[in-house]
Design a protein around this motif. Structure first.
Motif, PDB file in Angstrom:
ATOM      1  N   ASP A 118       0.821  -1.209   0.000  1.00 34.31           N
ATOM      2  CA  ASP A 118       0.000   0.000   0.000  1.00 34.31           C
ATOM      3  C   ASP A 118       0.860   1.266   0.000  1.00 34.31           C
ATOM      4  O   ASP A 118       0.611   2.195  -0.774  1.00 34.31           O
ATOM      5  CB  ASP A 118      -0.945   0.003   1.204  1.00 34.31           C
ATOM      6  CG  ASP A 118      -2.037  -1.059   1.101  1.00 34.31           C
ATOM      7  OD1 ASP A 118      -2.234  -1.624   0.000  1.00 34.31           O
ATOM      8  OD2 ASP A 118      -2.678  -1.333   2.130  1.00 34.31           O
ATOM      9  N   VAL A 173       1.112   4.089  -3.029  1.00 33.36           N
ATOM     10  CA  VAL A 173       0.849   5.510  -2.760  1.00 33.36           C
ATOM     11  C   VAL A 173       2.033   6.337  -3.261  1.00 33.36           C
ATOM     12  O   VAL A 173       1.850   7.355  -3.942  1.00 33.36           O
ATOM     13  CB  VAL A 173       0.587   5.756  -1.252  1.00 33.36           C
ATOM     14  CG1 VAL A 173       0.674   7.238  -0.911  1.00 33.36           C
ATOM     15  CG2 VAL A 173      -0.765   5.182  -0.854  1.00 33.36           C
ATOM     16  N   ARG A 174       3.248   5.901  -2.936  1.00 31.20           N
ATOM     17  CA  ARG A 174       4.448   6.633  -3.363  1.00 31.20           C
ATOM     18  C   ARG A 174       4.532   6.722  -4.884  1.00 31.20           C
ATOM     19  O   ARG A 174       4.946   7.729  -5.433  1.00 31.20           O
ATOM     20  CB  ARG A 174       5.687   5.949  -2.779  1.00 31.20           C
ATOM     21  CG  ARG A 174       6.965   6.718  -2.984  1.00 31.20           C
ATOM     22  CD  ARG A 174       8.162   6.129  -2.251  1.00 31.20           C
ATOM     23  NE  ARG A 174       8.460   4.768  -2.648  1.00 31.20           N
ATOM     24  CZ  ARG A 174       8.307   3.681  -1.873  1.00 31.20           C
ATOM     25  NH1 ARG A 174       7.833   3.796  -0.646  1.00 31.20           N
ATOM     26  NH2 ARG A 174       8.620   2.489  -2.309  1.00 31.20           N
ATOM     27  N   ARG A 180       1.977   6.635  -6.895  1.00 32.47           N
ATOM     28  CA  ARG A 180       0.708   7.177  -7.412  1.00 32.47           C
ATOM     29  C   ARG A 180      -0.021   6.147  -8.281  1.00 32.47           C
ATOM     30  O   ARG A 180      -0.543   6.459  -9.350  1.00 32.47           O
ATOM     31  CB  ARG A 180       0.939   8.479  -8.166  1.00 32.47           C
ATOM     32  CG  ARG A 180       1.488   9.564  -7.274  1.00 32.47           C
ATOM     33  CD  ARG A 180       1.535  10.897  -7.977  1.00 32.47           C
ATOM     34  NE  ARG A 180       1.939  11.909  -7.035  1.00 32.47           N
ATOM     35  CZ  ARG A 180       3.092  12.553  -7.112  1.00 32.47           C
ATOM     36  NH1 ARG A 180       3.914  12.328  -8.094  1.00 32.47           N
ATOM     37  NH2 ARG A 180       3.386  13.461  -6.210  1.00 32.47           N
ATOM     38  N   THR A 204      -2.521   4.204  -6.809  1.00 29.50           N
ATOM     39  CA  THR A 204      -3.506   3.790  -5.817  1.00 29.50           C
ATOM     40  C   THR A 204      -4.752   3.153  -6.439  1.00 29.50           C
ATOM     41  O   THR A 204      -5.450   2.404  -5.763  1.00 29.50           O
ATOM     42  CB  THR A 204      -3.913   4.960  -4.911  1.00 29.50           C
ATOM     43  OG1 THR A 204      -4.363   6.043  -5.733  1.00 29.50           O
ATOM     44  CG2 THR A 204      -2.734   5.412  -4.056  1.00 29.50           C
TER      45      THR A 204
END
Length: 187
Positions: A42, A46-47, A49, A51
């Motif tokens: 996760d 997120v890092r 992008r 998601t």
């Protein structure tokens, strides 16, 4: 002054090694591994992008880790070298590949439980590495487009490098489960 790691594994597998489009994490050989893998996947997505793919990659990672714990750490592999479990996340463009390496040499069997059925349902392609002296990896490719084309060629090359490093196989090969290979380098 910095000191170099004493073993190549420390370069790749410290607590977590990450690049612009690849990240690996060495996991504990216990049931905390699944939770650690979810958090790692996760945070990585997120890092990057990515998601939108998180639910599918998260699900695949959890099932692959659960299978590795159940099937890859039993018998003579209770004290594995050089690693207990490793989760890797690779990305090229909008697509993501998640792989879990364990010291077992048994091939994944979709008929033995629901885990690989779940992996098949959330991925565009999945498969495993031919086992080497230190084990194998099981991978799932997930594309943003849902084309089912499997991992991109650059991702395959990086997965083969990880496979060589983590399984000890000097000529690593990938097998695609139940699908015709669409990427050069896949068996």
């Amino acid at each position: 002054m910095t000191t170099a790691p004493s073993r190549p594994a420390e370069l790749l597998l410290g607590a977590a090694a990450a690049g612009a489009d690849s990240a690996t994490l060495s996991l504990p050989a216990d049931f905390g591994a699944e939770k650690a893998a979810w958090a790692f996947v996760d945070a990585t997505l997120v890092r990057w992008r990515r998601t939108a793919l998180a639910p599918r990659v998260h699900t695949a990672a959890g099932e692959l880790v659960a299978n590795a714990l159940e099937h890859g750490l039993s018998g003579p592999f209770a004290e594995p070298f050089p690693h207990p479990l490793v989760v890797a996340v690779l990305s090229e463009g909008p697509d993501v590949l998640c792989a879990v390496f364990d010291p077992g040499t048994g091939l994944p069997l979709k008929a033995t439980g629901h885990g690989l059925h779940v992996v098949d349902a959330v991925s565009d392609a999945w498969g495993w590495t031919v086992p080497g002296p230190w084990g194998k990896g099981v991978w799932a490719a997930i594309s943003a487009s849902g084309t089912g084309a499997g991992p991109a060629p650059h991702t395959v090359r990086r997965l083969l490098l990880l496979t060589e490093f983590l399984t000890g196989d000097e000529r690593p090969r990938l097998v695609t489960a139940g699908r015709e290979p669409t990427v050069p380098g896949l068996v």
